[in-house]
Design a protein around this motif. Structure first.
Motif, PDB file in Angstrom:
ATOM      1  N   PRO A  94      -3.000   1.244  -6.313  1.00 37.45           N
ATOM      2  CA  PRO A  94      -2.008   0.339  -6.904  1.00 37.45           C
ATOM      3  C   PRO A  94      -1.352   0.920  -8.150  1.00 37.45           C
ATOM      4  O   PRO A  94      -1.729   2.001  -8.619  1.00 37.45           O
ATOM      5  CB  PRO A  94      -2.839  -0.906  -7.245  1.00 37.45           C
TER       6      PRO A  94
ATOM      7  N   SER B 189       9.725  -1.116  -5.241  1.00 30.37           N
ATOM      8  CA  SER B 189       8.821  -1.775  -4.299  1.00 30.37           C
ATOM      9  C   SER B 189       9.601  -2.680  -3.341  1.00 30.37           C
ATOM     10  O   SER B 189       9.157  -2.937  -2.226  1.00 30.37           O
ATOM     11  CB  SER B 189       7.693  -2.511  -5.020  1.00 30.37           C
TER      12      SER B 189
ATOM     13  N   ARG C 193       1.279   5.388  -1.797  1.00 30.56           N
ATOM     14  CA  ARG C 193       0.618   4.181  -1.309  1.00 30.56           C
ATOM     15  C   ARG C 193       0.092   4.365   0.109  1.00 30.56           C
ATOM     16  O   ARG C 193      -0.883   3.726   0.508  1.00 30.56           O
ATOM     17  CB  ARG C 193       1.604   2.992  -1.285  1.00 30.56           C
TER      18      ARG C 193
ATOM     19  N   THR D 163      -8.528   2.760  -7.852  1.00 32.60           N
ATOM     20  CA  THR D 163      -8.249   1.378  -8.244  1.00 32.60           C
ATOM     21  C   THR D 163      -8.650   1.218  -9.704  1.00 32.60           C
ATOM     22  O   THR D 163      -9.309   2.086 -10.288  1.00 32.60           O
ATOM     23  CB  THR D 163      -9.065   0.364  -7.414  1.00 32.60           C
TER      24      THR D 163
ATOM     25  N   VAL E 180      -6.605  -5.150 -12.967  1.00 26.22           N
ATOM     26  CA  VAL E 180      -5.231  -5.370 -13.444  1.00 26.22           C
ATOM     27  C   VAL E 180      -5.190  -5.267 -14.965  1.00 26.22           C
ATOM     28  O   VAL E 180      -4.268  -4.682 -15.538  1.00 26.22           O
ATOM     29  CB  VAL E 180      -4.707  -6.755 -12.996  1.00 26.22           C
TER      30      VAL E 180
ATOM     31  N   GLU F 167       1.171  -7.216 -11.078  1.00 26.27           N
ATOM     32  CA  GLU F 167       0.591  -8.086 -10.035  1.00 26.27           C
ATOM     33  C   GLU F 167       1.602  -8.359  -8.925  1.00 26.27           C
ATOM     34  O   GLU F 167       1.262  -8.324  -7.741  1.00 26.27           O
ATOM     35  CB  GLU F 167       0.097  -9.401 -10.648  1.00 26.27           C
TER      36      GLU F 167
ATOM     37  N   ARG G  94       4.165  -6.518  -8.047  1.00 32.12           N
ATOM     38  CA  ARG G  94       4.439  -5.285  -7.301  1.00 32.12           C
ATOM     39  C   ARG G  94       3.278  -4.976  -6.346  1.00 32.12           C
ATOM     40  O   ARG G  94       3.495  -4.641  -5.184  1.00 32.12           O
ATOM     41  CB  ARG G  94       4.654  -4.142  -8.291  1.00 32.12           C
ATOM     42  N   ASP G  95       2.040  -5.109  -6.833  1.00 29.12           N
ATOM     43  CA  ASP G  95       0.876  -4.866  -5.966  1.00 29.12           C
ATOM     44  C   ASP G  95       0.870  -5.808  -4.769  1.00 29.12           C
ATOM     45  O   ASP G  95       0.571  -5.400  -3.644  1.00 29.12           O
ATOM     46  CB  ASP G  95      -0.429  -5.066  -6.736  1.00 29.12           C
TER      47      ASP G  95
ATOM     48  N   ASP H 272       3.512  -4.693  -2.348  1.00 27.29           N
ATOM     49  CA  ASP H 272       3.136  -3.431  -1.691  1.00 27.29           C
ATOM     50  C   ASP H 272       2.007  -3.639  -0.675  1.00 27.29           C
ATOM     51  O   ASP H 272       1.999  -3.022   0.390  1.00 27.29           O
ATOM     52  CB  ASP H 272       2.695  -2.395  -2.735  1.00 27.29           C
ATOM     53  N   ALA H 273       1.059  -4.503  -1.006  1.00 33.60           N
ATOM     54  CA  ALA H 273      -0.076  -4.717  -0.098  1.00 33.60           C
ATOM     55  C   ALA H 273       0.292  -5.664   1.038  1.00 33.60           C
ATOM     56  O   ALA H 273      -0.291  -5.610   2.117  1.00 33.60           O
ATOM     57  CB  ALA H 273      -1.266  -5.277  -0.875  1.00 33.60           C
TER      58      ALA H 273
ATOM     59  N   LEU I  10       0.079  -0.912   1.107  1.00 34.13           N
ATOM     60  CA  LEU I  10      -0.922  -0.328   0.218  1.00 34.13           C
ATOM     61  C   LEU I  10      -2.300  -0.719   0.736  1.00 34.13           C
ATOM     62  O   LEU I  10      -2.632  -1.900   0.805  1.00 34.13           O
ATOM     63  CB  LEU I  10      -0.730  -0.900  -1.192  1.00 34.13           C
TER      64      LEU I  10
END
Ligand code: CDP
Ligand code: CDP
Length: 218
Positions: free
Chosen positions: A12, A86, A121, A138, A141, A169, A171-172, A175-176, A183
């Motif tokens: 991340p 992202s 990613r 990892t 945060v 947060e 963006r993660d 992405d996930a 991600l």
């Protein structure tokens, strides 16, 4: 000679991927590719053209025309650029447009390097599924946001911990959560939580993993 040795580093935002990748590339004489910079470059070219809400087709055009000189632009690292990156990175045609460049880098690392360190990613999952070493970095945060704040302060820039935490947060999650190349740690990736580790400790751990993998390969 032979196939290049590939080290894939995913994770991340602000987990320390770039810092580690650069150090490893230096230590082993490998080439380094920051794939996040490619998505950031696409984002920045759109922002600079005044397009803050691009369609997939507009973003794909920007990816196909990406000017690599833009990857050195000071605004590349802004969190606003990361956020836009992202958004365009969730578009399958944008990812496809940047795919060939990344795979070519892994197949033939520049300057005759014997290997490459590539961070992003989806490097261990999509771009280089056969990478000899896969690391998934990892960190909490809180730790990651604090690192970004320190980075900005070191540059003499204002930094708001609350805002940066929220941006990281968001963006993660994007992405996930996306359908294409989310991600995610590869099944055979080494997970490394760096929340309480310094740069040197992370580097030493990764370096010995690579040394071990290189010995068993020959
Ligand atoms: O590439 P990525 O966004 O994952 O992270 P980075 O830009 O390499 O690192 C973010 C910040 O965390 C940098 O200022 C590093 O110096 C710092 N840091 C780190 O990379 N690793 C640690 N174990 C501790 C701090
Ligand atoms: O340095 P940081 O971890 O904050 O971000 P980055 O690696 O520069 O990536 C910026 C954005 O590009 C990420 O939030 C992803 O949305 C996207 N990206 C991606 O989708 N796939 C990659 N291989 C690399 C980056």
């Amino acid at each position: 000679t032979g196939v290049p040795f590939i080290v894939a580093i995913d994770g991340p935002a602000a987990a320390g991927k770039g810092t580690l990748a650069r150090r490893l590339a230096d230590a082993f004489g490998f080439a380094y590719l920051d794939t996040g910079a490619l998505y950031r470059g696409v984002a920045l070219s759109l922002i600079r053209a005044g397009n803050t809400d691009p369609t997939e087709s507009e973003a794909t055009k920007a990816a196909l025309r990406l000017d690599l000189a833009l990857l050195k632009h000071p605004d590349l690292r802004l969190e606003a650029t990361g956020g836009m990156a992202s958004r365009v990175a969730a578009m399958p045609a944008v990812r496809a447009a940047l795919d060939a460049l990344q795979r070519r880098f892994a197949e033939i690392p520049p300057n005759g390097a014997a290997g490459a360190v590539i961070d992003g990613r989806d490097i261990g999952t999509v771009i280089c599924p056969k990478a000899q070493v896969k690391l998934f970095l990892t960190a909490s945060v809180a730790a990651r946001a604090a690192r970004r704040v320190k980075e900005l302060q070191d540059k003499g820039l204002a930094a708001d911990l609350g805002a940066i935490t929220a941006e990281i947060e968001a963006r993660d999650a994007r992405d996930a959560g996306r359908a294409t190349a989310p991600l995610k740690a590869a099944d055979d990736a080494h997970l490394l939580d760096t929340s309480d580790l310094g740069i040197e400790e992370v580097f030493a751990t990764a370096k010995s993993m690579i040394e071990k993998a290189r010995q068993t390969r020959t």
